[in-house]
Design an enzyme around this catalytic site. Structure first.
Site: not given
Lengths: 311, 280
Positions: A7, A55, A80, A106, A114, A164
């Site tokens: 990323r 989004e 998303f 991610h 998460d 990530r």
């Protein structure tokens, strides 16, 4: 070996891309700090637009910008970008074949703490199913940056998947060449072929070394473009090594393993053993521990390979 | 509005309505009701307002129109045909297997269409993107998006409304075709989006409400929109679903149904009579 999350390479790659494509526009959905488009925003504040936590609208806005001829990246988490906004990506981007690049970070269970709500293991399946869509999953910093830069003159809807977790930078920036749709053979081998994508390529390289020490000569291939997939390199491997192991940080349904199996069943049927997320959700935990738990590590690749060879 | 122009627009709008009926009848499917309710405004935009060129349909500085309520493609196609983008005769091919006139508009398939639409609530976002792009590179073009009043039940519409106000897209105009009917009935019964004007106001838009079948009011509204700075404009047009064909007016059954031969003849005779009256 230096470690870096792809990323970060994405954010840095965008800055380089803006130098060759001054018309570049980057969109984000309130995740600029996490997707690392924030790095780009700092360098090019007038080319970065936050769409807020919306989004669906962001993907449509990207389509509208692309229709006017500008190069546009829309960024969010894979969950998303590919999940929530799926139908907008289908109907507003892929159907009209607009030149929108989706920067999805991610991806996979290496999101870590998460938990499963954010660990997208289905995005490759969703995005490869869409007509007109190209799907790219870079393995390390060098490849990720090169892939972003390649978008300067690669026209058409493209989904780019970034991670990530900081991962080894194994490619050499001085010699590395990125070509959409071209797999890369990292190590020759005659006993079996291990085909990996994204963050799993570094694990496959490690596995290849361990297997060599145990007298198993495994071919290692990096498939950074899941669609269009490099049929030639896969068929050659099937013919020459007779067995294929696929490794991906994604569901075993609809990802790299499925794409490889599709190719070999059509042209050279050989066993394809898939290492991936086995049709289940992840959970919270440190990324490295999760990868290990789900068998997405060199150690498990070694074990599965040996079992496949009856050793 | 200049009387001659108004007469011309009324004549063309009637021909556009005939094109809608022609297309839907030949296709044996399609959406006449909402096509007829937006016919006057679309006619005004394509014949009297928008900077478009049938000889150069993709010219960079053209005004753009996104038919977010994409199911009313018959109205868009009829306007494009009468504006000269393709032969009027082609309207009869609507929805046929080899036709360029797909059931919902497709970018690149037929000249003059600026965005693929059909899935409600999506075109508005693309229109926002076009408008933002124009702002980024200081273009002078305008962007228009046509929405159904049922369509605004889609959450994405309000995401786009927030976006357009936030980025002060004063080169963008939404038209909400408020004919008060959607497939399952009156919008107020199905899932009320009212008060539409106050909702857009609260989202930071300049709101104008008009009679969508009054060319004077239509022209005045778009003129007013041009004067608004740093804010997008929404024109909420009160309209009659099925406008111009007696038995289709205000009847939700004609949302997505094609007339049979007898009904087709009645509709075309009614529209021909309107045309004759206008051309007296």
């Amino acid at each position: 070996m230096e470690k870096k999350a792809t990323r970060e390479s994405y954010g840095e790659g965008l800055i380089q891309l803006a130098e060759v494509r001054p018309d570049l526009v980057v969109l984000d959905a309130d995740l600029a700090a996490a997707t690392k488009t924030g790095i780009f925003k700092k360098a090019c504040p007038d080319k970065h637009f936050d769409c807020g936590i919306a989004e669906a609208n962001m993907m449509g806005v990207a389509a509208g910008i692309a229709s006017t001829g500008k190069l546009v990246f829309a960024s969010s988490f894979a969950m998303f970008a590919a999940g929530r906004a799926f139908e907008i990506v289908r109907n507003s981007i892929c159907y009209p074949k607009l030149n929108v690049k989706i920067g999805a970070t991610h991806a996979g269970i290496s999101v870590g703490e998460d938990g499963a709500s954010h660990q997208c293991n289905e995005d490759i399946a969703l995005m490869t199913a869409l007509p007109n869509m190209t799907v790219i999953n870079p393995a390390d910093d060098v490849e990720a940056k090169a892939a972003v830069l390649a978008m300067a003159d690669y026209v058409g809807p493209t989904y780019m998947r970034f991670g990530r977790l900081a991962v080894p930078v194994f490619n050499d920036a001085a010699t590395y060449k990125f070509e959409v749709g071209k797999g890369i053979q990292l190590k020759d081998g005659k006993d079996i072929t291990i085909i990996a994508t994204g963050l799993m390529v570094a694990e496959a390289i490690e596995a290849g070394k361990a297997l060599a020490e145990q007298g198993i000569d495994a071919r290692i291939i990096n498939i950074h473009t899941i669609k269009p997939i490099d049929r030639d390199i896969i068929i050659k491997a099937a013919k020459e090594t007779g067995k294929i192991i696929t490794v991906e940080e994604h569901s075993v349904i609809g990802g790299l393993g499925s794409a490889v199996a599709n190719v070999v069943t059509e042209e050279c049927p050989v066993p394809v053993i898939k290492i991936g997320v086995n049709d289940c959700f992840g959970h919270s935990g440190p990324a490295v521990a999760l990868l290990k738990e789900f068998g997405l590590c060199a150690e498990n690749i070694v074990n599965v390979t040996k079992a496949a060879l009856g050793k | 509005m200049d009387a001659t122009l108004k007469k011309q627009l009324q004549i063309t709008a009637t021909k556009v309505r005939m094109g809608i009926i022609e297309g839907v009848y030949n296709a044996k499917a399609g959406h006449p009701g909402g096509s007829l309710s937006i016919a006057d405004t679309l006619t005004y935009l394509y014949m009297a307002r928008m900077n478009v060129n049938p000889e150069d349909p993709t010219m960079a500085d053209r005004d753009r129109l996104v038919l977010s309520k994409g199911h009313t493609a018959p109205a868009l196609y009829a306007c494009l045909a009468h504006r000269g983008f393709f032969p009027v005769e082609e309207l009869k091919t609507l929805r046929k297997i080899d036709s360029r006139l797909q059931g919902h508009p497709v970018l690149g398939k037929i000249p003059g269409v600026d965005m693929s639409t059909g899935s409600l609530g999506q075109g508005v976002s693309a229109a926002c993107g076009m408008a933002l792009s124009g702002k980024i590179s200081n273009e002078t073009y305008k962007v228009y998006a046509i929405l159904g009043d049922g369509e605004i039940q889609e959450g994405q519409v309000w995401e786009s409304a927030m976006f357009a106000a936030h980025y002060q897209l004063d080169n963008l105009v939404f038209v909400v075709d408020n004919n008060n009917l959607q497939i399952d009935g009156a919008i107020g019964d199905v899932m009320s989006p009212y008060p539409i004007d106050e909702k857009f106001q609260a989202f930071g838009w300049h709101v104008i409400t008009i009679d969508g079948h009054d060319f004077d009011a239509i022209e005045k509204a778009f003129n007013e929109a041009e004067t608004i700075a740093n804010q997008p404009t929404v024109i909420i047009q009160k309209s009659v679903k099925g406008k111009g064909v007696s038995y289709m007016e205000n009847n939700v059954a004609w949302h997505g149904a094609a007339p049979n031969e007898e009904q087709y003849n009645i509709a075309m005779n009614e529209l021909q009579a309107q045309l004759d009256e206008l051309q007296k």
